[in-house]
Design a protein around this motif. Structure first.
Motif, PDB file in Angstrom:
ATOM      1  N   MET A  76       0.827  -1.208   0.000  1.00  0.00           N
ATOM      2  CA  MET A  76       0.000   0.000   0.000  1.00  0.00           C
ATOM      3  C   MET A  76       0.862   1.259   0.000  1.00  0.00           C
ATOM      4  SD  MET A  76      -3.463  -0.759   2.177  1.00  0.00           S
ATOM      5  CE  MET A  76      -2.692  -0.774   3.794  1.00  0.00           C
ATOM      6  N   ASP A  77       1.993   1.214   0.704  1.00  0.00           N
ATOM      7  CA  ASP A  77       2.883   2.370   0.697  1.00  0.00           C
ATOM      8  C   ASP A  77       3.489   2.591  -0.687  1.00  0.00           C
ATOM      9  OD1 ASP A  77       2.351   2.777   3.355  1.00  0.00           O
ATOM     10  OD2 ASP A  77       4.249   1.923   4.082  1.00  0.00           O
ATOM     11  N   ARG A  79      -5.376   8.137  -0.834  1.00  0.00           N
ATOM     12  CA  ARG A  79      -4.121   8.627  -0.255  1.00  0.00           C
ATOM     13  C   ARG A  79      -4.319  10.032   0.296  1.00  0.00           C
ATOM     14  NH1 ARG A  79      -1.312   7.990  -4.482  1.00  0.00           N
ATOM     15  NH2 ARG A  79      -0.335   5.973  -4.102  1.00  0.00           N
ATOM     16  N   ALA A  90      -4.127  11.069   4.263  1.00  0.00           N
ATOM     17  CA  ALA A  90      -3.108  12.052   4.652  1.00  0.00           C
ATOM     18  C   ALA A  90      -3.736  13.279   5.285  1.00  0.00           C
ATOM     19  CB  ALA A  90      -2.285  12.464   3.429  1.00  0.00           C
ATOM     20  N   ARG A  94      -5.427   4.707   8.677  1.00  0.00           N
ATOM     21  CA  ARG A  94      -4.221   4.373   7.922  1.00  0.00           C
ATOM     22  C   ARG A  94      -4.145   2.884   7.611  1.00  0.00           C
ATOM     23  NH1 ARG A  94       1.372   3.181   8.600  1.00  0.00           N
ATOM     24  NH2 ARG A  94       2.568   4.033   6.859  1.00  0.00           N
ATOM     25  N   ALA A 104      -6.908   5.450  -6.002  1.00  0.00           N
ATOM     26  CA  ALA A 104      -5.759   5.344  -5.102  1.00  0.00           C
ATOM     27  C   ALA A 104      -5.297   6.732  -4.651  1.00  0.00           C
ATOM     28  CB  ALA A 104      -4.619   4.596  -5.784  1.00  0.00           C
ATOM     29  N   ASP A 105      -5.261   7.681  -5.583  1.00  0.00           N
ATOM     30  CA  ASP A 105      -4.852   9.048  -5.229  1.00  0.00           C
ATOM     31  C   ASP A 105      -5.853   9.696  -4.274  1.00  0.00           C
ATOM     32  OD1 ASP A 105      -2.605   8.869  -6.807  1.00  0.00           O
ATOM     33  OD2 ASP A 105      -3.496   9.937  -8.529  1.00  0.00           O
ATOM     34  N   GLY A 145      -0.070   2.422  -3.463  1.00  0.00           N
ATOM     35  CA  GLY A 145      -1.270   3.161  -3.104  1.00  0.00           C
ATOM     36  C   GLY A 145      -2.247   2.294  -2.333  1.00  0.00           C
ATOM     37  N   PRO A 146      -3.008   2.893  -1.419  1.00  0.00           N
ATOM     38  CA  PRO A 146      -3.913   2.131  -0.545  1.00  0.00           C
ATOM     39  C   PRO A 146      -5.232   1.813  -1.230  1.00  0.00           C
ATOM     40  CG  PRO A 146      -3.961   4.452   0.024  1.00  0.00           C
ATOM     41  CD  PRO A 146      -2.964   4.324  -1.085  1.00  0.00           C
TER      42      PRO A 146
END
Length: 277
Positions: free
Chosen positions: A12-13, A272, A276, A240, A268-269, A16-17
């Motif tokens: 995921m890091d 993220r 964040a 997270r 994914a973006d 992307g998650p």
């Protein structure tokens, strides 16, 4: 093999998650111009795998949509699992298995034994024959470096009559399952391998302790109405560790490979950014 939780955190890091469900509904096959048969299933699955296997972190094939075609459908699933994993994707087999004794052990061997043709990085399981009934799967997952996602707070309305039922000790059934998982994950870094399925459409879940030190598989984004922006409000401090699943909202962009990749990258973006923020 490195434990599933550590591999999931790294994937995921890096990628992307996001988890993309591979759900070959008859309606999706039709929308792609494919017949609702094994050939259509194979074309659909191969297209998704070739388009996304190298860029998406996690995939969740729904076993039922392959099983309905019998042995030839299961063969398509076996090939997809092997190809996804060979390309660096993690596979969560969505089979929701749950039974007791030797039967549960056989299910575990089907999906969690490394030499099985359906060996997956993780498996969804149902604990509603009692959490202890999952022990064969828990034990084999630990031995194989695989993981489990236990149904805890599912998004279907019917689930509440079991999952939110209150036990004699005052805890709900769902809270009890989450506590079992937290115990399984104790001391594991960077994240445990035993996760829960928690619907992204459920709204405020602050009355539940979702901090199980393990992953939270979150269906419901896209076609079911939830958005990545909803995740912090639903999951709070545990956000997270959320693995958001998107299926139809990505798959409807096929059969164009670039469109599939573009849709997955956008989700994914968005996830993220939400995490964040």
């Amino acid at each position: 093999m490195t434990a599933f939780g550590a591999r999931l955190r790294a994937a995921m890091d890096e990628r992307g998650p996001l988890c993309v469900g591979i759900d070959p509904h008859a309606s999706l096959l039709a929308a792609w111009g494919l017949e609702d048969d094994v050939d259509g299933l194979e074309t659909f699955t191969r297209t998704v795998v070739e388009a996304l296997a190298g860029t998406v972190a996690v995939f969740k094939p729904q076993s039922a949509f392959f099983e309905r075609f019998g042995s030839r459908g299961v063969a398509v699933l076996e090939r997809a699992v092997a190809d996804l994993r060979a390309a660096g994707g993690l596979v969560v087999m969505d089979a929701k298995r749950g039974d007791i004794g030797s039967t549960m052990a056989a299910y575990a061997q089907t999906y969690l034994r490394p030499d099985s043709p359906l060996f997956s990085d993780a498996l969804t399981v149902s604990p509603y024959l009692g959490y202890g009934s999952l022990k064969p799967a828990v034990d084999l997952a630990r031995e194989s470096g695989a993981g489990l996602f236990v149904l805890a707070l599912t998004s279907n309305p019917e689930g509440a009559e079991v999952q939110r039922a209150v036990r004699e000790d005052g805890r709900t059934v769902a809270a009890t399952m989450l506590a079992h998982l937290a115990a399984e994950n104790a001391g594991e870094t960077p994240m445990g391998s035993f996760g829960a399925v928690v619907g992204a459409t459920l709204g405020d879940l602050s009355s539940f302790d979702l901090d199980i030190d393990g992953p939270l598989l979150a269906p419901g984004i896209g076609a079911q109405g939830a958005t990545p922006a909803d995740l912090p409000a639903v999951f709070g401090a545990a956000v997270r560790n959320v693995v958001p699943n998107v299926s139809r909202a990505v798959l409807r962009h096929g059969p164009d490979a670039a469109a599939l990749r573009g849709a997955a990258e956008r989700y994914a973006d968005e996830v993220r950014a939400a995490v964040a923020g």
